[in-house]
Design a protein around this motif. Structure first.
Motif, PDB file in Angstrom:
ATOM      1  N   LEU A 167       0.738  -1.304   0.053  1.00  0.00           N
ATOM      2  CA  LEU A 167       0.204  -0.128   0.071  1.00  0.00           C
ATOM      3  C   LEU A 167       0.779   1.429  -0.032  1.00  0.00           C
ATOM      4  CD1 LEU A 167      -2.996   1.246   0.301  1.00  0.00           C
ATOM      5  CD2 LEU A 167      -2.753   1.154   2.571  1.00  0.00           C
ATOM      6  N   GLU A 168       2.189   1.130   0.489  1.00  0.00           N
ATOM      7  CA  GLU A 168       2.981   2.497   0.428  1.00  0.00           C
ATOM      8  C   GLU A 168       4.373   2.516  -0.421  1.00  0.00           C
ATOM      9  OE1 GLU A 168       3.292   3.836   4.973  1.00  0.00           O
ATOM     10  OE2 GLU A 168       3.493   1.550   5.201  1.00  0.00           O
ATOM     11  N   GLU A 169       4.198   1.312  -1.366  1.00  0.00           N
ATOM     12  CA  GLU A 169       5.210   1.119  -2.159  1.00  0.00           C
ATOM     13  C   GLU A 169       5.555   2.488  -3.112  1.00  0.00           C
ATOM     14  OE1 GLU A 169       8.351  -1.478  -3.693  1.00  0.00           O
ATOM     15  OE2 GLU A 169       7.355  -0.892  -2.004  1.00  0.00           O
ATOM     16  N   ASP A 170       4.412   3.139  -3.340  1.00  0.00           N
ATOM     17  CA  ASP A 170       4.776   4.227  -4.224  1.00  0.00           C
ATOM     18  C   ASP A 170       4.645   5.726  -3.497  1.00  0.00           C
ATOM     19  OD1 ASP A 170       4.865   2.588  -6.483  1.00  0.00           O
ATOM     20  OD2 ASP A 170       2.508   2.498  -6.302  1.00  0.00           O
ATOM     21  N   SER A 171       4.961   5.679  -2.182  1.00  0.00           N
ATOM     22  CA  SER A 171       4.666   6.813  -1.306  1.00  0.00           C
ATOM     23  C   SER A 171       6.171   7.187  -0.913  1.00  0.00           C
ATOM     24  CB  SER A 171       3.636   6.481  -0.128  1.00  0.00           C
ATOM     25  OG  SER A 171       4.421   5.654   0.867  1.00  0.00           O
ATOM     26  N   PHE A 172       7.103   7.034  -1.553  1.00  0.00           N
ATOM     27  CA  PHE A 172       8.227   7.571  -0.964  1.00  0.00           C
ATOM     28  C   PHE A 172       8.949   8.884  -1.719  1.00  0.00           C
ATOM     29  CE2 PHE A 172       8.399   3.112   0.223  1.00  0.00           C
ATOM     30  CZ  PHE A 172       8.386   3.225   1.448  1.00  0.00           C
ATOM     31  N   LEU A 173      10.005   9.469  -1.283  1.00  0.00           N
ATOM     32  CA  LEU A 173      10.166  10.830  -1.774  1.00  0.00           C
ATOM     33  C   LEU A 173      11.392  10.074  -3.127  1.00  0.00           C
ATOM     34  CD1 LEU A 173      11.148  12.880   1.092  1.00  0.00           C
ATOM     35  CD2 LEU A 173       9.019  13.108  -0.522  1.00  0.00           C
ATOM     36  N   PRO A 174      11.345  11.278  -3.992  1.00  0.00           N
ATOM     37  CA  PRO A 174      12.432  11.093  -5.029  1.00  0.00           C
ATOM     38  C   PRO A 174      13.895  11.260  -4.558  1.00  0.00           C
ATOM     39  CG  PRO A 174      11.480  13.226  -5.526  1.00  0.00           C
ATOM     40  CD  PRO A 174      10.589  12.540  -4.199  1.00  0.00           C
ATOM     41  N   ASP A 175      14.048  11.960  -3.321  1.00  0.00           N
ATOM     42  CA  ASP A 175      15.308  12.044  -2.797  1.00  0.00           C
ATOM     43  C   ASP A 175      15.830  10.713  -2.006  1.00  0.00           C
ATOM     44  OD1 ASP A 175      15.779  15.418  -2.316  1.00  0.00           O
ATOM     45  OD2 ASP A 175      13.861  14.747  -3.081  1.00  0.00           O
ATOM     46  N   THR A 176      16.945  10.590  -2.324  1.00  0.00           N
ATOM     47  CA  THR A 176      17.360   9.303  -1.665  1.00  0.00           C
ATOM     48  C   THR A 176      17.718   9.481  -0.172  1.00  0.00           C
ATOM     49  OG1 THR A 176      18.613   8.898  -3.722  1.00  0.00           O
ATOM     50  CG2 THR A 176      19.232   7.584  -1.875  1.00  0.00           C
ATOM     51  N   THR A 177      16.675   9.646   0.624  1.00  0.00           N
ATOM     52  CA  THR A 177      16.838  10.157   2.045  1.00  0.00           C
ATOM     53  C   THR A 177      17.604   9.140   3.042  1.00  0.00           C
ATOM     54  OG1 THR A 177      14.819   9.388   2.457  1.00  0.00           O
ATOM     55  CG2 THR A 177      14.752  11.558   1.933  1.00  0.00           C
ATOM     56  N   GLN A 178      17.867   7.851   2.781  1.00  0.00           N
ATOM     57  CA  GLN A 178      18.312   6.821   3.689  1.00  0.00           C
ATOM     58  C   GLN A 178      19.543   6.655   3.365  1.00  0.00           C
ATOM     59  OE1 GLN A 178      15.676   3.771   5.148  1.00  0.00           O
ATOM     60  NE2 GLN A 178      13.913   4.903   4.958  1.00  0.00           N
ATOM     61  N   ASP A 179      20.111   7.404   2.632  1.00  0.00           N
ATOM     62  CA  ASP A 179      21.587   6.990   2.095  1.00  0.00           C
ATOM     63  C   ASP A 179      22.663   7.761   3.183  1.00  0.00           C
ATOM     64  OD1 ASP A 179      23.525   6.568  -0.788  1.00  0.00           O
ATOM     65  OD2 ASP A 179      24.272   7.909   0.542  1.00  0.00           O
ATOM     66  N   ILE A 180      23.426   6.880   3.529  1.00  0.00           N
ATOM     67  CA  ILE A 180      24.582   7.210   4.775  1.00  0.00           C
ATOM     68  C   ILE A 180      25.455   8.315   4.366  1.00  0.00           C
ATOM     69  CG2 ILE A 180      26.256   6.341   6.235  1.00  0.00           C
ATOM     70  CD1 ILE A 180      24.732   3.861   6.647  1.00  0.00           C
ATOM     71  N   VAL A 181      26.052   8.383   3.061  1.00  0.00           N
ATOM     72  CA  VAL A 181      27.079   9.399   2.512  1.00  0.00           C
ATOM     73  C   VAL A 181      26.326  10.470   2.504  1.00  0.00           C
ATOM     74  CG1 VAL A 181      28.470  10.094   0.349  1.00  0.00           C
ATOM     75  CG2 VAL A 181      28.308   7.440   1.234  1.00  0.00           C
ATOM     76  N   ARG A 182      25.229  10.530   2.003  1.00  0.00           N
ATOM     77  CA  ARG A 182      24.288  11.774   2.160  1.00  0.00           C
ATOM     78  C   ARG A 182      23.873  12.437   3.357  1.00  0.00           C
ATOM     79  NH1 ARG A 182      18.686  12.751   2.635  1.00  0.00           N
ATOM     80  NH2 ARG A 182      17.852  14.606   1.145  1.00  0.00           N
ATOM     81  N   PHE A 183      23.604  11.360   4.434  1.00  0.00           N
ATOM     82  CA  PHE A 183      23.443  11.801   5.981  1.00  0.00           C
ATOM     83  C   PHE A 183      24.872  12.463   6.379  1.00  0.00           C
ATOM     84  CE2 PHE A 183      24.226  10.801  10.297  1.00  0.00           C
ATOM     85  CZ  PHE A 183      22.777  11.305  10.898  1.00  0.00           C
ATOM     86  N   LYS A 184      25.923  11.903   5.975  1.00  0.00           N
ATOM     87  CA  LYS A 184      27.256  12.341   6.697  1.00  0.00           C
ATOM     88  C   LYS A 184      27.657  13.722   6.072  1.00  0.00           C
ATOM     89  CE  LYS A 184      29.654   7.972   7.385  1.00  0.00           C
ATOM     90  NZ  LYS A 184      30.674   7.227   7.045  1.00  0.00           N
ATOM     91  N   TYR A 185      27.219  13.977   4.611  1.00  0.00           N
ATOM     92  CA  TYR A 185      27.431  15.054   4.171  1.00  0.00           C
ATOM     93  C   TYR A 185      26.475  16.342   4.741  1.00  0.00           C
ATOM     94  CZ  TYR A 185      28.001  18.902   0.605  1.00  0.00           C
ATOM     95  OH  TYR A 185      28.228  20.143  -0.162  1.00  0.00           O
ATOM     96  N   ILE A 186      25.142  16.111   4.939  1.00  0.00           N
ATOM     97  CA  ILE A 186      24.439  16.969   5.500  1.00  0.00           C
ATOM     98  C   ILE A 186      25.033  17.430   7.219  1.00  0.00           C
ATOM     99  CG2 ILE A 186      22.302  17.728   6.177  1.00  0.00           C
ATOM    100  CD1 ILE A 186      21.287  16.027   3.844  1.00  0.00           C
TER     101      ILE A 186
END
Length: 361
Positions: A167-186
């Motif tokens: 039911l939720e398969e299509d409800s995510f953002l286009p941004d890769t929000t759970q990426d660890i490298v992205r998290f570290k950068y922010i």
């Protein structure tokens, strides 16, 4: 804004196309989920039981909502597994969700572990992520996964049964929000967080898809399985009625359909997502329910209007106080452009995703 004539999605949804009849590409392509097959799920569970290195067959993460409660019932009563349950305490669980978990754990007679992070560190992380990306759910998702892996590894559990629903398969953002490298950068961009604080939060700070895949194959990391993708799902309403009967689960009576009432920040994140992206979880979930023939398009539209996504939620002030921000911060957040940090995601993960696509072909 163009709106689908069969569901209620609009052209704000990334990659959505419309035909001459104004039907969106998801509806025109019969975008309806087909289960993988319960026989495959049973084989996975039997293999897990045979290869376990500890007392438990499976780990079931709980949130207090419908899906995870239903998975707990299936694991214990239907598939007869020895189950350990866990919850990541992010500070946003509703009282009703906590009560639901306590009753279910007692009813199923299973052990329940609550992972509690350092509250000051968590507040800094959520505030920094929100002010720069407009999202905190990604950071929460990273932490939940890391804590799931650690609990499973500590107890020698071979498989994690997730409550993620089609039911939720299509409800995510286009941004890769759970990426660890992205998290570290922010976090580095924001400052104010020590390396130790960051690594303690991440638990596995250098984990990527390649390492995780190898770890799962060698048994160093547990396998993640989404049982609701293998079996025919009850409707959202039927699932609620079932777990109410079997687990003394209680629904949020303030809404006719109450997805994610377990998280008090969910209405706030939907409000922010709509302003930044033009769509959010609710419109995706209602549209999927239309395609599954659970509700009519007219009903979906009525439900969506009643959610008043564009208005500040009732607990708006409570949430911004919890995040330690003010109205000026909110004005800036609502102006954030989508995909702002997509240049800073893991190259290894991007390569892994490309290889997986090629393998499927």
């Amino acid at each position: 804004m163009k709106e689908c004539k069969k569901c209620i999605l609009t052209d704000a949804y990334p990659g959505l196309a419309f035909n001459e009849e104004d039907t969106c590409s998801m509806c025109s392509s019969s975008h309806v989920f087909e289960p993988y097959g319960e026989d495959k799920l049973i084989r996975i569970l039997e293999a897990a039981k045979a290869g376990k290195r500890g007392e438990y067959d499976a780990l079931v993460p709980l949130s207090g909502g419908k899906d995870s409660m239903y998975i707990l019932y299936l694991a214990v009563k239907v598939y007869k597994l020895k189950v350990l349950t866990m919850t990541y305490d992010n500070g946003f669980a509703s009282r009703l969700a906590v009560d639901n978990m306590e009753r279910a754990v007692e009813k199923m007679r299973v052990k329940h572990i609550v992972c509690k992070p350092d509250n000051d560190v968590l507040k800094k992380i959520y505030k920094n992520m929100f002010l720069r990306s407009g999202d905190i759910c990604g950071a929460c998702g990273i932490a939940i996964k890391a804590n799931m892996y650690k609990v499973a590894k500590d107890y020698g559990i071979p498989v994690i049964l997730l409550g993620t629903s089609p039911l939720e398969e299509d409800s995510f953002l286009p941004d890769t929000t759970q990426d660890i490298v992205r998290f570290k950068y922010i976090m580095k961009e924001a400052g104010g967080l020590t390396k130790k604080e960051m690594n303690d939060f991440l638990i596995y700070p250098d984990l990527n898809f390649f390492k995780l895949s190898i770890g799962k194959r060698t048994g160093n990391f547990p396998r993640e399985v989404r049982p609701l993708f293998y079996i025919k799902n009850p409707s959202d309403r039927e699932m609620g009625e079932f777990i109410a009967k079997e687990l003394d689960w209680q629904d949020d009576t303030g809404r006719e359909y109450s997805k994610h009432f377990d998280c008090i920040i969910e209405p706030f994140t939907n409000y922010v997502r709509h302003h930044i992206y033009g769509y959010e979880r609710r419109i995706c979930q209602y549209s999927t329910m239309v395609r599954r023939s659970e509700i009519t398009r007219e009903k979906a539209a009525d439900l969506y209007r009643s959610d008043r996504i564009m208005d500040k939620p009732a607990n708006y002030q409570e949430i911004i106080d919890m995040l330690g921000i003010d109205e000026k911060d909110m004005e800036d957040v609502l102006k954030i452009k989508p995909l702002k940090y997509e240049r800073h995601v893991s190259k290894a993960n991007k390569l892994f995703a490309k290889l997986m696509k090629l393998a499927k072909k």
